[in-house]
Enzyme design. Sequence first.
Site, mmCIF file in Angstrom:
data_model
loop_
_atom_site.group_PDB
_atom_site.id
_atom_site.type_symbol
_atom_site.label_atom_id
_atom_site.label_comp_id
_atom_site.label_asym_id
_atom_site.label_seq_id
_atom_site.Cartn_x
_atom_site.Cartn_y
_atom_site.Cartn_z
ATOM 1 N N ASP A 1 0.795 -1.231 -0.008
ATOM 2 C CA ASP A 1 0.003 0.021 0.059
ATOM 3 C C ASP A 1 0.945 1.250 0.169
ATOM 4 O OD1 ASP A 1 0.632 -0.283 2.750
ATOM 5 O OD2 ASP A 1 -1.170 0.220 3.349
ATOM 6 N N PRO A 2 0.422 2.514 -0.187
ATOM 7 C CA PRO A 2 1.259 3.523 -0.385
ATOM 8 C C PRO A 2 1.951 4.001 0.745
ATOM 9 C CG PRO A 2 -1.096 4.125 -1.237
ATOM 10 C CD PRO A 2 -0.986 2.540 -0.542
#
Length: 228
Positions: free
Chosen positions: A64-65
């Site tokens: 995920d970011p």
Amino acid sequence: MSPSLTWHDVIGQEKEQPYFKDTLAYVAAERRAGKTIYPPQKDIFNAFRLTELDQVKVVILGQDPYHGPNQAHGLSFSVLPGVPAPPSLGNIYKELVTDIPGFQRPNHGFLQSWAEQGVLLLNTVLTVEAGKAHSHANLGWETFTDKVIAALNEHREGVIFMLWGSHAQKKGRIINTERHYILKAPHPSPLSAHRGFLGCKHFSQANQLLQQQNQQPIDWQPKLPAVE
């Protein structure tokens, strides 16, 4: 594959699906409630904007970011110019130094020049709440990115998937290894890089596989955009 196929052709219909609308609605509601969500709205789909379906040569799958300020901009492992390279990217650079002759560790972590050469820098979850890793897991993004991988699997041939860590490797189970290439290693995070990410030589292997297919190899030296 028909060279005219675009992301819009193969995953555009996902925008009409309830799960996708629900995911975007949740993210929008969180922003309205005053929460900081990364990356900014305009950058969520950057990976697809920068690397069109028929241009994809390599896929590097992230989770995920980044959840710190000014880091995430829609490309896995990459950070905006002016932000120090996070530890996982530091280990990616460490591996590149030993794997690619002449590679010099850059003083930035901006990987857009990879994306522009056909490296799809895809996170499996496309948003995150500031300071809370995995806070947007299981919202629906995983369904969308499964469709992305399925589209690559079906409509392209000879794509090189770099799957680092168990999360990416599970995600890559649907890839047909008779049509595509899979390179597996532990995640470059400081917790696991020493278990075999460092020394995996994925970057030189990818370039050898591209050359075997008469394709231009990737210049792995990240470039900052020229200042106008």
